[in-house]
Design a protein around this motif. Structure first.
Motif, PDB file in Angstrom:
ATOM      1  N   GLU A   1     -39.280   8.155 101.619  1.00 17.63           N
ATOM      2  CA  GLU A   1     -38.745   8.357 100.273  1.00 17.63           C
ATOM      3  C   GLU A   1     -38.531   6.992  99.630  1.00 17.63           C
TER       4      GLU A   1
ATOM      5  N   CYS B   1     -40.477   7.376  93.525  1.00 12.60           N
ATOM      6  CA  CYS B   1     -41.141   8.669  93.707  1.00 12.60           C
ATOM      7  C   CYS B   1     -40.579   9.756  92.787  1.00 12.60           C
ATOM      8  N   SER B   2     -39.324   9.648  92.419  1.00  8.84           N
ATOM      9  CA  SER B   2     -38.739  10.630  91.507  1.00  8.84           C
ATOM     10  C   SER B   2     -39.026  10.297  90.047  1.00  8.84           C
TER      11      SER B   2
ATOM     12  N   THR C   1     -43.490  14.540  96.027  1.00 10.20           N
ATOM     13  CA  THR C   1     -42.858  15.140  97.196  1.00 10.20           C
ATOM     14  C   THR C   1     -42.911  14.156  98.364  1.00 10.20           C
ATOM     15  N   THR C   2     -41.793  14.006  99.061  1.00 14.16           N
ATOM     16  CA  THR C   2     -41.719  13.054 100.170  1.00 14.16           C
ATOM     17  C   THR C   2     -41.018  13.663 101.376  1.00 14.16           C
TER      18      THR C   2
ATOM     19  N   ALA D   1     -38.304  12.133 103.711  1.00 13.50           N
ATOM     20  CA  ALA D   1     -37.400  10.985 103.781  1.00 13.50           C
ATOM     21  C   ALA D   1     -36.964  10.740 105.218  1.00 13.50           C
TER      22      ALA D   1
ATOM     23  N   ILE E   1     -38.254  16.466 100.633  1.00 14.32           N
ATOM     24  CA  ILE E   1     -37.758  16.429  99.255  1.00 14.32           C
ATOM     25  C   ILE E   1     -38.898  16.914  98.354  1.00 14.32           C
TER      26      ILE E   1
END
Length: 341
Positions: free
Chosen positions: A278, A282-283, A290-291, A293, A330
């Motif tokens: 993460e 990425c957000s 999508t990760t 983390a 996530i």
């Protein structure tokens, strides 16, 4: 020149014994009450007192130093774990000495010699090569070692890292649930890291077991931009039997793949994208990536705990422990297709 304050002056200012101040700045801080610790900390800050750790080491035979060797300090995983290691060291009265090898085995050997000269009391190592001979020499001297994220084929020590099999299984289950059936797994060179080998091997095993179409690409550490661009272009233009997705083995690969997909004007979601690690950005990249983390802070703290447990144990040759932590999925828009809810 400003005169350095002394431990005796701190003791007088705090109204405590010199022994209590020594304990506060040493390994016995936990023996002091919280109130006593607060008074000593306040006096030390007021007087600008800092212990001479090198002198303490020469006097007591202990350096109060923990060494950390990272393969690539530019890797976000390394930075995140380093934060956990440093926080744990500080809480236990140790200082952290970090060396970056830039994935160069020769630098790795040089840094190991340097850390030995500074008499580090323990070492956390994210190996770039196979420094087994140097590590065995340190272990023979009684220095506890923890391998971070990677194991060595011919040297055993405590190891802390991610449960790679679980991470790949979670990624594939998520992509399959979202309707993706043709997958491209992209990694940096697996020969340089056991964790990469584990992720690559698990991917190949599980895509076959799940009846998915899977292919892999292993990039060089430097200069693989054209190879990546061509491979993704070829993957996208092939007539699909099922929706396509790219699974990235770490944060560096996720960043490189995101750039290529944007340059090729691929719509994230229609082309799935999932990355292990993460990262803050990425957000922010629409529609969000999508990760999986890694609990990097916990991994770093656990590495230090393992070292200090070995330091506190008379028999440091007990069987090595392998501690694996699970990733957290996530989900974001990069694995949400337009034709699904």
């Amino acid at each position: 020149m400003t005169r350095r304050s002394t431990i005796l002056e701190v003791a007088r200012d705090a109204g405590v014994s010199k022994t209590s101040v020594s304990r506060y700045f040493g390994a016995e801080r936990d023996r002091l009450s919280a109130a006593l610790q607060s008074r000593i900390a306040a006096s030390a800050k007021r007087l600008g007192y800092h212990p001479n750790q090198m002198a303490r080491g020469l006097k007591g035979g202990r350096s109060r130093l923990i060494g950390m060797l990272v393969a690539d300090i530019r890797n976000p995983f390394s930075v995140a774990v380093m934060h956990g290691v440093e926080q744990a060291c500080r809480a236990r009265g140790f200082s952290l000495m970090v060396c970056n090898t830039d994935n160069d085995p020769a630098q790795e050997r040089d840094h190991l010699a340097l850390l030995t000269a500074y008499r580090v009391e323990g070492l956390v190592i994210n190996a770039a090569g196979q420094p087994s001979r140097e590590l065995r020499s340190l272990a023979d001297q009684g220095t506890p070692l923890v391998l971070l994220d990677r194991i060595l084929s011919d040297f055993e020590a405590d190891m802390v890292g991610l449960d790679n099999a679980q991470a790949i299984d979670m990624a594939l289950a998520h992509l399959e649930e979202r309707g993706y059936g043709e997958l491209l797994f992209i990694s940096e060179p697996p020969a340089q890291a056991s964790s990469r080998q584990a992720r690559l091997g698990r991917f190949r095993q599980q895509v076959a077991a799940r009846g998915l179409a899977g292919e892999t690409l292993c990039l060089p550490l430097e200069g693989g931009e054209r190879q990546l661009d061509d491979a993704i272009a070829a993957f996208l233009v092939r007539r699909p039997r099922a929706p396509k997705a790219v699974l990235c083995a770490n944060g560096n690969v996720t960043l490189a793949v995101t750039r290529v997909l944007q340059a090729q004007e691929a719509r994230l979601g229609d082309v799935g994208l999932l990355g292990i690690d993460e990262l803050e950005w990425c957000s922010l990249v629409a529609p969000g990536i999508t990760t999986l983390a890694q609990p990097t802070d916990v991994i770093g703290r656990s590495a230090v705990d393992s070292l200090l447990q070995r330091l506190a144990t008379a028999d440091r040759r007990s069987p090595p422990r392998r501690i694996h932590y699970q990733a957290e999925l996530i989900p974001r828009g990069s694995t949400r297709r337009r034709d699904t809810p």
